[in-house]
Structure formats: structure tokens, C-alpha cells
Design an enzyme around this catalytic site. Structure first.
Site, short mmCIF file in Angstrom:
data_model
loop_
_atom_site.label_atom_id
_atom_site.label_comp_id
_atom_site.label_asym_id
_atom_site.label_seq_id
_atom_site.Cartn_x
_atom_site.Cartn_y
_atom_site.Cartn_z
N LYS A 48 0.90 -1.35 -0.18
CA LYS A 48 -0.01 -0.11 0.07
C LYS A 48 0.76 1.20 0.03
O LYS A 48 0.51 2.35 -0.38
CB LYS A 48 -1.07 -0.20 1.17
C1 LIG Z 1 -4.23 -4.46 0.37
C2 LIG Z 1 -3.54 -5.81 0.05
C3 LIG Z 1 -3.93 -6.78 -0.75
C4 LIG Z 1 -5.00 -6.71 -1.64
O1 LIG Z 1 -4.90 -5.76 -2.56
P1 LIG Z 1 -6.38 -4.98 -3.42
O2 LIG Z 1 -5.66 -3.95 -4.00
O3 LIG Z 1 -7.14 -4.66 -2.13
O4 LIG Z 1 -6.86 -6.22 -4.05
C5 LIG Z 1 -3.04 -8.04 -0.76
N1 LIG Z 1 -1.93 -8.02 0.02
C6 LIG Z 1 -1.95 -7.06 0.97
C7 LIG Z 1 -0.64 -7.25 1.84
C8 LIG Z 1 -2.26 -5.89 1.13
O5 LIG Z 1 -1.89 -5.25 1.97
#
Ligand SMILES: *Cc1c(COP(=O)(O)O)cnc(C)c1O
Length: 485
Positions: free
Chosen positions: A106
Site C-alpha cells: 500500500k
Molecule cells: C491490500 C493488500 C492486498 C489486496 O490488494 P487489493 O488492491 O485490495 O486487492 C493484498 N496483500 C496485501 C499485503 C495487502 O496489504
């Protein structure tokens, strides 16, 4: 460039307004009226920051000089100037999205969003400060705090469920420095914290806090187009790496397997394809919460099922908000999207028309992998490829293997890696040896000793850092807390 709601094209704004608003007034998500054109060949020659400026600038042209914003967002914050390196494991290529300031994927979006928001604010002549309010079950909170810390004109407040996040995640948040940050635990679970935040938004008047407070409310969650656009870059970056290594020729298609929750990450891959990147199949990997697997296979989205708590918590989701954008893009039909979302809301499920189902199956493939499968994959990949996956990445790896064995498609495969193994040390360690204890910091040390893989700098020494935000409040006291900021 104009954006409109997925549910009604009359709700139209420019890209700066779309970033400032987050959600359209009818509850829909903002989508561009037309996708821009970019020079793919030129883009693939550039370094990651130049690629980011080109791609984000094409999608969000009304926000100011994108090169400046990209440099402010990323320079010096990631472990490497290439931001998202790829590793050729000999089997799949792993695209490492976790080399940012909080070791979470993120970071890629949440380093950029504050720059987009503040620049959009300037373009629009908005005078009030913005207050970012977020409820988190773990990763988003810290990444948002790190992204927004000390950004002028913005404050950020993160609520998390007391006892509901891991020790590492809590330590990351409560030690966050910055003059404009607030972090507070709430008695209750994640839903309570989330509901509390929604109630604060509901109490607001025209997006402002009540009682003459000058702060304008906004969120950092993944429905904002300002979070989605920066994620497109790393698909181009991965493709450029494969070209440079001679593993593909320009124009060859590459498959990507994505550990999916809210459908933001994988949708960015689909947008990369629409911008001209030679992407083959996009493989949607889920854990035991396999709503998307069922949807992509059957055309019926049904959220009426229990939410399982898994070892890959960032994918424990029953409603994947960004899927709404894909439904719009592939149908071009706002009335249909509005109707399906209404149905999801009232009945808990919907079924897409046959043509839309076929259009989705043309571009996507879906599979799922439970906790036992993810743990077995962590052990196997470490043994065979000497690569250390976290639980989310392992889920994607396992589904990528299923895809290859079921379809025989042997084009190059890129597996997106969304977290450092050290974000989930207990789960990863338990995949490698049977006795783990329950002190997460001790587990981190043991994992490092066992694998020889270094602990990321931002996680090392976390336990010794000063706790700056130790408050715990009742869920009814959240508005009061925010009013005091
Ligand atoms: C947020 C997240 C995801 C999922 O990503 P999306 O964009 O919500 O599909 C997968 N793995 C981790 C570690 C995340 O923090």
C-alpha cells in the site's frame, strides 16, 4: 480530463475534483470518460519515477506538474530507486511491492496520494485543511500515516480496533512521528471502528466537521482514483525488467498473478493493459474468502457467506469495491452497474449478463488457496527457489501454479508480492518450523536467523521505539476525539 460515476455519467468532474472527492455523490466510483493514450515503447525505456510521472500524469492531467509530485512522493523513501524490483526465481518472476517505508504494498499508492490531494487542493483553491480519517485492520493505517506525516495542509487520524491488529502493526502505528498525525485505539472490533468513521462522515455538513470546524473530511481508502493510478506503474516496470533481462521481446504478452482483496491492485493491471502494455491473463488469487473466484467462474457475486479469518488478513474481504469499476469498463453501462450494486446492497448478490461474464473471463482467471496451501507453498518456494514469501504472496504463487497446470499457458508469469515476510512473522515461521512461540518480535529474529533474510530496516528496532499514541477510547467517543484535533 473528465471523470464520471460508475453509476451515472451525469456526475462528471475533472481529475482534480475526483481525487478530492474520493467517491461520487451517488455512491459510485469515479472512472475516466476516455482512457488516455500513452507512448508505451518510450515509457518502457524510462526509470520508474519517469514512468510514474508519465502514467499518473496521463490519467490525472489536471493536478499540476506530475514529475515534481512523483519526486516528492517517492524519492528517498523506498529501499531502492526502482521502487518495485523484480526477482527472477527461476520459476516465476516476483514483483516486490513491499520495499517502501512500511514494508507494505500500500506504500506505492499511499506515498503518492498525499501529493495528489494537496496539489488538487491548490488547483481548486481550497483553503481549509483536509482531515484524512481512516479505520484500519492493520496495513493501511501505517502506510497512510507514513504517507501523510508532515504533509502541509493535511491532518491524518487513524483508528484501529484495540487488540485487533498484530503486535508489529500496532507498534508501527503507535510509534508514528509527525506533527499532523493522530492514532487511537477503539474498544471493539474493526467493524466498530469502521462504523465509527462512517458516523463521523454522516455527522459532517458538506464534508466539514460540525460546529464551525474548518477541517474538510476525506479518506485514504482504495476507491480513490488517486490511489489506483499510481499502481499501474509497477506493471510497466515489471515488463521493462523482463525485456531488459532478455526474457521477452517487445510485444510478447506476460501473465500477472495478483493476491486480491479489494480488487484495486489487479484492476491497475487491467488498466495497464488498456493503456497498451502487452498483458496476457490477469490471475485473481483469493484465500478461503473466495467470493471473487466464484464470481469470475460463474458470473454470480454472492457475499452472503461467513467471513473467514485467515493468515492473509489483507485479503479477508467479502465486498471488493473496485470490481465495480471493472463492471463499468467492460459493459460501458452505468444503469447496469447501478442496478447490480443496488442488488448487492439489498439482496447480497447479483448475476452479470452472459456477455459481461464472457468479457471478464476473456481477461481474467481466478483461483483460491487456503491457509494450509499457503503455508505449504511458503515452505516449498523457500526450499526450491530459496525465495521467502509472505502469506499473501504465497497464496498468489499457489494459484499461479494451479493456473499453469490447468491451462498449460506457459507465457512468462509475474507473481505480485504484496508484503514482506516480516509483516507476518508468526505465520511465515510456522510454515518453516513447528515451534514458534507467540512473541512476534522474537519470531522476527528467529525467522531472520533461520532464513538469513534481513529484517527490513523500518521493522527492526520497532520494539525499542517510543510509543507516542497510547490512547484507547469507546467507539461513541470517536467524533469527540476528532473534534479535538
Ligand atoms: C491490500 C493488500 C492486498 C489486496 O490488494 P487489493 O488492491 O485490495 O486487492 C493484498 N496483500 C496485501 C499485503 C495487502 O496489504
Amino acid at each position: 480530463m473528465q471523470y464520471h460515476s460508475t453509476r451515472n455519467s451525469k456526475f462528471s468532474v475533472d481529475s482534480a475534483q475526483a481525487v478530492l472527492a474520493g467517491l461520487a455523490p451517488d455512491g459510485g466510483l469515479y472512472v475516466p470518460e476516455n482512457l488516455p493514450k500513452i507512448d508505451v515503447a518510450a515509457c518502457l525505456q524510462e526509470n520508474t519515477l519517469q514512468m510514474a510521472a508519465r502514467i499518473i500524469g496521463a490519467l490525472l492531467p489536471d493536478i499540476g506538474d506530475m514529475e515534481t509530485l512523483v519526486n516528492r512522493a517517492y524519492r528517498g523513501k523506498f529501499q531502492t530507486e526502482e521502487l518495485t524490483p523484480t526477482v527472477d526465481t527461476g520459476k516465476f518472476t516476483v514483483l516486490e511491492l513491499f520495499r517502501g517505508p512500511t514494508s507494505a504494498f500500500k506504500d506505492v499508492a499511499l506515498c503518492m496520494l498525499p501529493q495528489l490531494l494537496t496539489a488538487a487542493r491548490k488547483v481548486k483553491g481550497m483553503e481549509e485543511d483536509v482531515l484524512i480519517l481512516t479505520a484500519t485492520s492493520g496495513d493501511t493505517g501505517k502506510a497512510a500515516l507514513a504517507g501523510f506525516a508532515d504533509v502541509p495542509g493535511v491532518k491524518i487520524c487513524v483508528f484501529y480496533p484495540d487488540g485487533g491488529v498484530s503486535a508489529v502493526q500496532r507498534a508501527q502505528m503507535v510509534t508514528q512521528e509527525g506533527k499532523n498525525v493522530a492514532v487511537c485505539a477503539v474498544h471493539g472490533n474493526f467493524d466498530d471502528a469502521q462504523t465509527g468513521v462512517k458516523n463521523i462522515f454522516a455527522a459532517a455538513e458538506n464534508g466539514r466537521l460540525p460546529a464551525g470546524n474548518r477541517l474538510r473530511l476525506s479518506t485514504a481508502n482504495s476507491i480513490n482514483i488517486g490511489r489506483l493510478a499510481p499502481q499501474i506503474t509497477y506493471y510497466f516496470k515489471a515488463y521493462a525488467d523482463l525485456l531488459r533481462r532478455g526474457q521477452i521481446q517487445m510485444g510478447d504478452t506476460v501473465n500477472f498473478c495478483v493476491p486480491t482483496g479489494n480488487f484495486g491492485d489487479i484492476l491497475a493491471g487491467w488498466l495497464a493493459k488498456k493503456l497498451g502494455l502487452p498483458v496476457g491473463k490477469l490471475i485473481c488469487a483469493s484465500n478461503a474468502n473466495n467470493v471473487l473466484t466464484d464470481f469470475i467462474q460463474t458470473g454470480t457475486y454472492d457475499r452472503r457467506r461467513p467471513l473467514h479469518k485467515t493468515l492473509s488478513p489483507s485479503m479477508d474481504i467479502l465486498v471488493s469495491s473496485n470490481l465495480e469499476r471493472l463492471l463499468y469498463f467492460l459493459s460501458g453501462d452505468t444503469a447496469l452497474v447501478a442496478q447490480l450494486m443496488q442488488q448487492l446492497n439489498t439482496e447480497g448478490s447479483y448475476t452479470v449478463p452472459e456477455a459481461l461474464k464472457a468479457a471478464i473471463a476473456e481477461e481474467f482467471w481466478a483461483g483460491c488457496c487456503d491457509d494450509a496451501g499457503a503455508k505449504a507453498t511458503i515452505a516449498k518456494v523457500f526450499k526450491e527457489q530459496n525465495y521467502l514469501c509472505d502469506t499473501h504472496t504465497a497464496t498468489a504463487w499457489a494459484v499461479a501454479e494451479d493456473y499453469v497446470s490447468q491451462t498449460g499457458d506457459d507465457r512468462p508469469m509475474v507473481v505480485l508480492s504484496t508484503a514482506s515476510a516480516y509483516k507476518f512473522p508468526g505465520s511465515v515461521l510456522s510454515a518453516l518450523e513447528s515451534v514458534t512461540g507467540d512473541d512476534e518480535f522474537a519470531q522476527m529474529d528467529r525467522l531472520a536467523e533461520l532464513t538469513g533474510w534481513p529484517i527490513p530496516q523500518n521493522l527492526e528496532g520497532l520494539q525499542q521505539k517510543k510509543e507516542l499514541h497510547t490512547g484507547v477510547i469507546e467507539k461513541d467517543a470517536m467524533l469527540q476525539f476528532v473534534m479535538g484535533l
